[in-house]
Design a protein around this motif. Structure first.
Motif, PDB file in Angstrom:
ATOM      1  N   THR A  32       4.261 -10.009  -0.855  1.00 48.68           N
ATOM      2  CA  THR A  32       5.080  -9.175   0.022  1.00 48.68           C
ATOM      3  C   THR A  32       5.872 -10.004   1.023  1.00 48.68           C
ATOM      4  OG1 THR A  32       3.100  -8.809   1.330  1.00 48.68           O
ATOM      5  CG2 THR A  32       3.782  -7.026  -0.098  1.00 48.68           C
ATOM      6  N   PHE A  36      10.693 -12.587   1.787  1.00 52.98           N
ATOM      7  CA  PHE A  36      11.392 -12.487   3.070  1.00 52.98           C
ATOM      8  C   PHE A  36      11.424 -13.845   3.773  1.00 52.98           C
ATOM      9  CE2 PHE A  36       9.644  -8.297   2.135  1.00 52.98           C
ATOM     10  CZ  PHE A  36      10.825  -7.579   2.087  1.00 52.98           C
ATOM     11  N   LEU A 213      14.549   4.925   9.009  1.00 51.83           N
ATOM     12  CA  LEU A 213      14.488   4.146   7.768  1.00 51.83           C
ATOM     13  C   LEU A 213      15.468   4.696   6.729  1.00 51.83           C
ATOM     14  CD1 LEU A 213      10.668   3.424   7.340  1.00 51.83           C
ATOM     15  CD2 LEU A 213      12.469   1.853   8.076  1.00 51.83           C
ATOM     16  N   ASN A 217      18.614   2.183   5.882  1.00 55.58           N
ATOM     17  CA  ASN A 217      18.466   1.524   4.586  1.00 55.58           C
ATOM     18  C   ASN A 217      19.346   2.117   3.494  1.00 55.58           C
ATOM     19  OD1 ASN A 217      16.616  -0.326   5.491  1.00 55.58           O
ATOM     20  ND2 ASN A 217      14.844   0.935   4.966  1.00 55.58           N
ATOM     21  N   PHE A 267       9.004  -1.049  11.815  1.00 52.96           N
ATOM     22  CA  PHE A 267       7.836  -0.987  10.948  1.00 52.96           C
ATOM     23  C   PHE A 267       6.593  -1.510  11.650  1.00 52.96           C
ATOM     24  CE2 PHE A 267       4.917  -2.540   7.770  1.00 52.96           C
ATOM     25  CZ  PHE A 267       4.940  -1.545   6.824  1.00 52.96           C
ATOM     26  N   VAL A 278       3.188   8.512   5.581  1.00 55.73           N
ATOM     27  CA  VAL A 278       3.216   8.318   4.130  1.00 55.73           C
ATOM     28  C   VAL A 278       2.003   8.979   3.477  1.00 55.73           C
ATOM     29  CG1 VAL A 278       3.086   6.610   2.281  1.00 55.73           C
ATOM     30  CG2 VAL A 278       4.569   6.210   4.226  1.00 55.73           C
ATOM     31  N   ALA A 279       0.833   8.834   4.114  1.00 55.57           N
ATOM     32  CA  ALA A 279      -0.393   9.385   3.538  1.00 55.57           C
ATOM     33  C   ALA A 279      -0.318  10.902   3.417  1.00 55.57           C
ATOM     34  CB  ALA A 279      -1.598   8.977   4.382  1.00 55.57           C
TER      35      ALA A 279
ATOM     36  N   ALA B 110      -2.921  -3.064   3.938  1.00 55.83           N
ATOM     37  CA  ALA B 110      -2.182  -1.936   3.377  1.00 55.83           C
ATOM     38  C   ALA B 110      -0.814  -1.827   4.042  1.00 55.83           C
ATOM     39  CB  ALA B 110      -2.971  -0.648   3.565  1.00 55.83           C
ATOM     40  N   LEU B 113       1.524  -4.358   2.624  1.00 53.22           N
ATOM     41  CA  LEU B 113       1.981  -3.953   1.292  1.00 53.22           C
ATOM     42  C   LEU B 113       3.189  -3.039   1.344  1.00 53.22           C
ATOM     43  CD1 LEU B 113      -1.197  -3.081  -0.785  1.00 53.22           C
ATOM     44  CD2 LEU B 113       0.557  -4.734  -1.346  1.00 53.22           C
ATOM     45  N   LEU B 114       3.276  -2.267   2.422  1.00 55.36           N
ATOM     46  CA  LEU B 114       4.308  -1.245   2.508  1.00 55.36           C
ATOM     47  C   LEU B 114       5.663  -1.817   2.953  1.00 55.36           C
ATOM     48  CD1 LEU B 114       4.347   1.798   1.954  1.00 55.36           C
ATOM     49  CD2 LEU B 114       3.921   2.190   4.371  1.00 55.36           C
ATOM     50  N   PRO B 116       7.935  -3.921   1.682  1.00 54.80           N
ATOM     51  CA  PRO B 116       9.098  -3.838   0.779  1.00 54.80           C
ATOM     52  C   PRO B 116       9.666  -2.426   0.659  1.00 54.80           C
ATOM     53  CG  PRO B 116       7.325  -5.090  -0.238  1.00 54.80           C
ATOM     54  CD  PRO B 116       6.768  -4.486   1.004  1.00 54.80           C
ATOM     55  N   TRP B 117       8.799  -1.415   0.823  1.00 50.14           N
ATOM     56  CA  TRP B 117       9.274  -0.032   0.750  1.00 50.14           C
ATOM     57  C   TRP B 117      10.133   0.318   1.963  1.00 50.14           C
ATOM     58  CZ3 TRP B 117       7.993   3.828   4.278  1.00 50.14           C
ATOM     59  CH2 TRP B 117       8.469   5.094   3.960  1.00 50.14           C
ATOM     60  N   ALA B 118       9.827  -0.314   3.119  1.00 50.37           N
ATOM     61  CA  ALA B 118      10.563  -0.006   4.343  1.00 50.37           C
ATOM     62  C   ALA B 118      11.883  -0.770   4.427  1.00 50.37           C
ATOM     63  CB  ALA B 118       9.703  -0.309   5.570  1.00 50.37           C
ATOM     64  N   ARG B 172       8.601  -2.852  -5.263  1.00 46.89           N
ATOM     65  CA  ARG B 172       9.118  -2.192  -4.072  1.00 46.89           C
ATOM     66  C   ARG B 172       8.334  -0.927  -3.702  1.00 46.89           C
ATOM     67  NH1 ARG B 172      12.920  -0.022  -0.517  1.00 46.89           N
ATOM     68  NH2 ARG B 172      13.567   2.005  -1.267  1.00 46.89           N
ATOM     69  N   ASN B 173       7.894  -0.142  -4.700  1.00 54.85           N
ATOM     70  CA  ASN B 173       7.391   1.199  -4.394  1.00 54.85           C
ATOM     71  C   ASN B 173       5.896   1.451  -4.563  1.00 54.85           C
ATOM     72  OD1 ASN B 173       9.932   1.957  -3.756  1.00 54.85           O
ATOM     73  ND2 ASN B 173      10.050   3.660  -5.190  1.00 54.85           N
ATOM     74  N   PHE B 176       3.547   2.538  -1.703  1.00 52.00           N
ATOM     75  CA  PHE B 176       3.701   3.909  -1.249  1.00 52.00           C
ATOM     76  C   PHE B 176       2.608   4.792  -1.862  1.00 52.00           C
ATOM     77  CE2 PHE B 176       5.573   8.080  -1.492  1.00 52.00           C
ATOM     78  CZ  PHE B 176       6.064   8.225  -0.210  1.00 52.00           C
ATOM     79  N   ILE B 179      -0.947   3.864  -0.507  1.00 50.94           N
ATOM     80  CA  ILE B 179      -1.292   4.460   0.790  1.00 50.94           C
ATOM     81  C   ILE B 179      -1.830   5.878   0.589  1.00 50.94           C
ATOM     82  CG2 ILE B 179      -0.400   5.178   3.042  1.00 50.94           C
ATOM     83  CD1 ILE B 179      -0.337   2.194   2.788  1.00 50.94           C
ATOM     84  N   ILE B 180      -1.166   6.646  -0.297  1.00 53.46           N
ATOM     85  CA  ILE B 180      -1.628   8.009  -0.574  1.00 53.46           C
ATOM     86  C   ILE B 180      -3.038   7.971  -1.167  1.00 53.46           C
ATOM     87  CG2 ILE B 180      -1.191  10.068  -1.982  1.00 53.46           C
ATOM     88  CD1 ILE B 180       1.797   9.447  -1.704  1.00 53.46           C
ATOM     89  N   ILE B 225       5.479  12.155  -6.869  1.00 52.47           N
ATOM     90  CA  ILE B 225       6.450  11.484  -6.001  1.00 52.47           C
ATOM     91  C   ILE B 225       7.051  10.271  -6.708  1.00 52.47           C
ATOM     92  CG2 ILE B 225       6.767  10.223  -3.835  1.00 52.47           C
ATOM     93  CD1 ILE B 225       4.774  12.031  -2.530  1.00 52.47           C
TER      94      ILE B 225
END
Lengths: 285, 302
Positions: A32, A36, A213, A217, A267, A278-279, B110, B113-114, B116-118, B172-173, B176, B179-180, B225
């Motif tokens: 991750t 970057f 976001l 984005n 973030f 998100v959850a 966790a 991990l998120l 790249p989604w943001a 990327r996703n 997401f 997390i769920i 989703i």
């Protein structure tokens, strides 16, 4: 089963499990954060070092020439347009969202079920499908290149989620405080400002983060609705640089770093709220 | 006097709630509902570059359905969506279980991990293009060179472009969905596990008999989703391949974007938009019907 044997086996299993956990940790961190950090490293190198083989992971003599280059090419204006559009979108979304959610939660409104259904349907409407007809309408009416239209579309993308989130909050908030405020002679607006809003702040913040976001984005809505170079958002600008710079990854990565600073800040400052949001499973992937 | 105003609000006052909802309602209706209606209307008319040249019956639909690229794109969409969802959900489940076993420090992970989604899909695309660049400076090919492997342009070759696009989309996703799933795992009562362990159930048995069934609602939500978002993904494709090389990564969503936004064939594009819309609704309906009870339970659990 031999007792000594079993404890030893358990000990080995525990050790290998700890190893596996650490491995997972390292893999996740590299996968991750790695890309970057690589972008940051590239953006701080002079041009000739960027295309060096083999590439050095850390710039030998960091320089800001790539940033100077991208500033000359209008990144500041793109950043300003993105900031303006995003901030306006957040303010409009929250104001309209709070008002609508409050009314839907507290009052009887004609066609209430249909209105709620429309918001839920809009929640799962993919933007790619509506964008073509929106462009069709905007093109006919001569509304392309309008920041107002862009903001309206952004608001409509985030509003269903904001209304859903805030209505859920108001539904569960106790009404006694509002009634007490009414008895104390507070008007509706004063009640809202002094009693309802402070309690709703956490939910409002979550809505604000996701609105931020989505607006910051976005590439496709801006690329479709804005045509002139004077009103480019940062994401459209990045794609434009890709076309003009080609293999010049220095200024491109400088642009990437500039573009990701605001979402990364949001973030990490609000990470806990974000995870909760998100959850809940109502945000678009 | 005072009691009368309190019990009988004026007509104006009764309108206030409606006025509060109106702005939000108008905006959402105008930008989500109206376009759907316009798309349906224009799909039966010959509209090119914003000029309405009159009705054409079902000619737009006939043109699309007889276009080989439409069917190719539909096939690519299916491969892309199924592969992304299968990989993404598996990775999400594995990392959710791993993160869960880490305890409190797992939450921090966790979050990481998120990231790249943001980040915007365009930035993700640019990062991937630079890392995979098949020329000097490209990190991936420099790594291959250490092992004596010749440079490859993963995104520039027909055989590898779609698999590469899939891997980047998953990267990327998937968090997401993770997390769920982590939230779902947290809702499983821990004493179920200790009871099963006392009964001598192995870790695998506990996973199959406790974790999977109780996680089903969360799995369904994540599945729905992810499926919808991958089926409609277009920004990553624009940034990474523009549908190429040789249209090998042109999904239906990209086909729609290309026809409507790039070629400005409004009539035909709107016909594709209508087809996409129907497919989206069908997809959600299918997923929900397949697992109706689990989904309902999942929604209630939220």
């Amino acid at each position: 089963m031999n007792r000594h044997d079993s404890t030893q086996r358990r000990g080995n299993a525990g050790l290998s499990r700890a190893l596996a956990r650490n491995l997972v940790l390292i893999v996740i961190a590299v996968a991750t954060a790695g890309p970057f950090l690589w972008a940051l490293s590239t953006s701080l190198k002079p041009t000739r070092q960027i295309l060096e083989a083999p590439p050095s992971l850390i710039p030998a003599d960091p320089t800001i020439v790539q940033y100077e280059r991208i500033v000359r090419d209008g990144v500041v204006s793109a950043f300003a347009v993105s900031t303006f559009v995003t901030v306006t979108t957040i303010v409009v979304t929250l104001v309209l969202g709070v008002l609508a959610a409050y009314a839907l939660s507290r009052f009887e409104i004609p066609l209430k079920r249909s209105i709620l259904l429309l918001f839920v349907a809009a929640l799962s409407m993919p933007i790619a499908s509506v964008l073509v007809p929106i462009q069709s309408i905007a093109g006919r009416l001569g509304w392309l290149d309008s920041l107002v239209l862009l903001i309206v579309v952004y608001v409509s993308i985030s509003l269903p989620y904001a209304v859903w989130l805030l209505k859920t909050h108001f539904d569960s908030a106790p009404r006694e405080l509002e009634q007490a405020a009414a008895i104390d002679g507070y008007g509706r607006l004063a009640t809202m400002r002094k009693v309802l809003l402070p309690g709703a702040m956490p939910a409002i913040l979550v809505a604000a983060i996701f609105t931020f976001l989505a607006a910051w984005n976005d590439y496709i809505v801006a690329a479709v609705l804005l045509r002139s170079p004077a009103t480019q958002t940062i994401q459209v600008g990045l794609m434009f640089y890709l076309g003009t710079f080609g293999r010049e990854w220095g200024p491109l990565m400088a642009g990437v770093v500039i573009a990701i600073v605001p979402p990364l800040l949001v973030f990490f400052i609000f990470r806990k709220k974000l995870i909760v949001g998100v959850a809940d499973g109502a945000v678009k992937g | 006097m005072i009691t009368r105003t309190a019990t009988q609000p004026s007509a104006w006052e009764r309108r206030i709630p409606q006025l509060l909802v109106a702005p939000a309602l108008v905006i959402v209706a105008l930008t989500q509902l109206a376009p759907a209606v316009v798309a349906l209307y224009e799909s039966f008319r010959n509209v090119v570059y914003f000029q309405d040249l009159g009705p054409v019956g079902v000619a737009n639909y006939a043109a699309i359905f007889s276009d080989a690229q439409f069917w190719t794109s539909l096939r690519i969409s299916l491969i892309y969506t199924v592969a992304c969802v299968a990989l993404g959900l598996t990775l999400a489940l594995v990392s959710a279980l791993a993160i869960r076993s880490l305890g409190p420090s797992g939450t921090t992970l966790a979050t990481l991990l998120l990231v790249p989604w943001a980040i915007s899909p365009i930035v993700v695309a640019l990062l991937a293009r630079w890392i995979l660049a098949p020329h000097e400076g490209g990190l991936f090919n420099a790594t291959l060179a250490i092992f004596g492997i010749d440079p490859v342009g993963l995104l520039n070759q027909e055989a590898s472009a779609l698999p590469t696009l899939i891997l980047i989309s998953v990267w990327r996703n998937f968090a997401f969905a993770a997390i769920i799933l982590i939230a779902g795992l947290a809702r499983i009562p821990q004493d179920l596990y200790s009871a099963a362990a006392a009964d001598g159930a192995t870790a695998w048995e506990r996973f199959v008999t406790i974790t999977l069934p109780l996680l089903r609602p969360s799995l369904i939500i994540a599945l729905v989703i992810l499926t919808i978002s991958y089926f409609n993904e277009v920004q990553l494709i624009i940034g990474l391949t523009n549908g190429g090389p040789a249209r090998s990564t042109e999904t239906l969503a990209y086909f729609l974007y290309d026809l409507g936004v790039v070629k400005i064939q409004n009539g035909m594009a709107n016909a594709v938009a209508v087809v996409m819309f129907v497919l989206n609704v069908a997809l959600v309906a299918l997923l929900v019907v397949i697992s109706n009870r689990a989904a309902v339970r999942g929604v209630r659990a939220l």
